[in-house]
Design a protein around this motif. Sequence first.
Motif, PDB file in Angstrom:
ATOM      1  N   GLY A 175      88.244 -60.299   8.548  1.00 52.04           N
ATOM      2  CA  GLY A 175      88.085 -61.001   9.752  1.00 52.04           C
ATOM      3  C   GLY A 175      88.502 -62.302   9.998  1.00 52.04           C
ATOM      4  N   THR A 176      88.734 -62.908  10.996  1.00 55.99           N
ATOM      5  CA  THR A 176      89.208 -64.251  11.205  1.00 55.99           C
ATOM      6  C   THR A 176      88.001 -65.229  11.788  1.00 55.99           C
ATOM      7  N   ILE A 177      88.099 -66.534  11.537  1.00 54.13           N
ATOM      8  CA  ILE A 177      87.500 -67.509  11.988  1.00 54.13           C
ATOM      9  C   ILE A 177      88.268 -68.448  12.566  1.00 54.13           C
ATOM     10  N   ALA A 178      88.024 -68.869  13.913  1.00 54.51           N
ATOM     11  CA  ALA A 178      88.750 -69.680  14.759  1.00 54.51           C
ATOM     12  C   ALA A 178      87.782 -70.769  15.270  1.00 54.51           C
ATOM     13  N   ILE A 179      87.915 -72.102  14.883  1.00 50.44           N
ATOM     14  CA  ILE A 179      87.011 -73.014  15.408  1.00 50.44           C
ATOM     15  C   ILE A 179      87.979 -74.182  16.144  1.00 50.44           C
ATOM     16  N   LEU A 180      87.743 -74.558  17.402  1.00 47.22           N
ATOM     17  CA  LEU A 180      88.489 -75.205  18.289  1.00 47.22           C
ATOM     18  C   LEU A 180      87.481 -76.350  18.211  1.00 47.22           C
ATOM     19  N   GLU A 181      88.169 -77.703  18.008  1.00 44.29           N
ATOM     20  CA  GLU A 181      87.134 -79.033  18.011  1.00 44.29           C
ATOM     21  C   GLU A 181      88.009 -80.202  18.285  1.00 44.29           C
ATOM     22  N   PHE A 182      87.223 -81.147  18.671  1.00 47.93           N
ATOM     23  CA  PHE A 182      88.041 -82.578  18.715  1.00 47.93           C
ATOM     24  C   PHE A 182      88.057 -83.093  17.424  1.00 47.93           C
ATOM     25  N   THR A 183      88.848 -83.934  17.220  1.00 49.25           N
ATOM     26  CA  THR A 183      89.246 -84.584  16.015  1.00 49.25           C
ATOM     27  C   THR A 183      89.730 -86.030  16.266  1.00 49.25           C
ATOM     28  N   GLU A 184      89.375 -87.133  15.317  1.00 47.11           N
ATOM     29  CA  GLU A 184      89.817 -88.496  15.609  1.00 47.11           C
ATOM     30  C   GLU A 184      91.375 -88.516  15.476  1.00 47.11           C
ATOM     31  N   PRO A 185      92.057 -88.953  16.525  1.00 48.25           N
ATOM     32  CA  PRO A 185      93.604 -89.000  16.254  1.00 48.25           C
ATOM     33  C   PRO A 185      94.057 -90.158  15.416  1.00 48.25           C
ATOM     34  N   PRO A 186      95.403 -90.137  15.149  1.00 52.70           N
ATOM     35  CA  PRO A 186      96.024 -90.808  14.196  1.00 52.70           C
ATOM     36  C   PRO A 186      95.429 -92.481  14.615  1.00 52.70           C
ATOM     37  N   ASP A 187      95.947 -93.192  13.985  1.00 53.86           N
ATOM     38  CA  ASP A 187      95.589 -94.668  14.228  1.00 53.86           C
ATOM     39  C   ASP A 187      97.012 -95.364  14.582  1.00 53.86           C
ATOM     40  N   ASN A 188      97.244 -94.969  16.032  1.00 53.78           N
ATOM     41  CA  ASN A 188      98.708 -95.426  16.422  1.00 53.78           C
ATOM     42  C   ASN A 188      98.248 -95.901  18.011  1.00 53.78           C
ATOM     43  N   PHE A 189      99.308 -96.150  18.882  1.00 57.76           N
ATOM     44  CA  PHE A 189      98.999 -96.649  20.216  1.00 57.76           C
ATOM     45  C   PHE A 189      98.411 -95.744  21.096  1.00 57.76           C
ATOM     46  N   LEU A 190      98.961 -94.307  20.995  1.00 55.44           N
ATOM     47  CA  LEU A 190      98.187 -93.364  21.954  1.00 55.44           C
ATOM     48  C   LEU A 190      96.972 -92.924  21.239  1.00 55.44           C
ATOM     49  N   GLY A 191      96.549 -93.020  19.799  1.00 58.79           N
ATOM     50  CA  GLY A 191      95.322 -92.687  19.203  1.00 58.79           C
ATOM     51  C   GLY A 191      94.304 -93.985  19.879  1.00 58.79           C
ATOM     52  N   ASN A 192      94.839 -94.968  19.974  1.00 61.97           N
ATOM     53  CA  ASN A 192      93.938 -96.406  20.460  1.00 61.97           C
ATOM     54  C   ASN A 192      93.445 -96.142  21.694  1.00 61.97           C
ATOM     55  N   ILE A 193      94.571 -95.613  22.682  1.00 59.47           N
ATOM     56  CA  ILE A 193      94.271 -95.300  24.114  1.00 59.47           C
ATOM     57  C   ILE A 193      93.160 -94.314  24.161  1.00 59.47           C
ATOM     58  N   TYR A 194      93.321 -93.327  23.354  1.00 62.34           N
ATOM     59  CA  TYR A 194      92.371 -92.056  23.489  1.00 62.34           C
ATOM     60  C   TYR A 194      90.793 -92.759  23.050  1.00 62.34           C
ATOM     61  N   ARG A 195      90.752 -93.508  21.968  1.00 61.97           N
ATOM     62  CA  ARG A 195      89.670 -93.898  21.397  1.00 61.97           C
ATOM     63  C   ARG A 195      88.763 -94.808  22.483  1.00 61.97           C
ATOM     64  N   TRP A 196      89.688 -95.836  23.022  1.00 60.98           N
ATOM     65  CA  TRP A 196      89.058 -96.402  24.093  1.00 60.98           C
ATOM     66  C   TRP A 196      88.391 -95.729  25.294  1.00 60.98           C
TER      67      TRP A 196
END
Length: 261
Positions: A175-196
């Motif tokens: 059988g298969t497990i499938a977990i969809l979750e948020f995660t911390e993005p990379p430390d870059n421009f887009l990641g910083n906008i997302y964190r803000w």
Amino acid sequence: MAETGSKVMPQMQVTGTLPEGATSEADASSKVREMFTQIAPRYDLLNHVLSLELDRLWRARVTRRLRPMLERADAVVLDLCCGTGDLALSLARGGKARVVGADFAHPMLVRAREKTAQQSAGDGKRLIPFLEADALGLPFGDGSFDLVTAAFGFRNLANYESGLREIYRVLKPGGTIAILEFTEPPDNFLGNIYRWYFSNVLPRIGGMLSGDPAAYKYLPKSVSRFLRPGALSGLMAAVGYTSVEFETYTFATICLHLGKK
């Protein structure tokens, strides 16, 4: 936008979510249940507004990814931490498999049952059963399901390893497990906008619309302390899952984790 990976990190010591003021796993679980009970009436609206409607896209993508399993008429699927049933409904529309939903917040299940009744009336498909159950102690026998999914709920468990072991128990061999979750993005421009946005804008809007500011302050904190994709993959492998892999979506802010029993 998607990225894939299968890097497995060494096992690390982890516990689970820790809402403010929680002093034990039982206390953490109780606070999470109370929080989701409070925000249930406006949960769907907030999901769509705060994600800019991307939550629909993410669930549709997971359904497409799992379609070979969903197309099997003999397959039985458990959507764990199902909330108001959006993923369960998407999975049911995606094939012939029988889908069951489970969550421990009763008001969420009330809304899920309303949705499945509306869909059944519209397309003639059978109702999805939604059961009140704790993910750390499921009322199902060993080897009951071909697929177990969880969308944006796994990180709220009071003990991640116990959750993975309970899912492993109720999965059939292969059988298969499938977990969809948020995660911390990379430390870059887009990641910083997302964190803000995630740390400053989302809690304000969510608190205002839901009437429960604490719940939407908890959200970014729960994501920041949750296991990174490689670490969760490592824990899955340590529990006994094989073919463990993950893929990220939307500038690496969302991650789908997959594994086999």
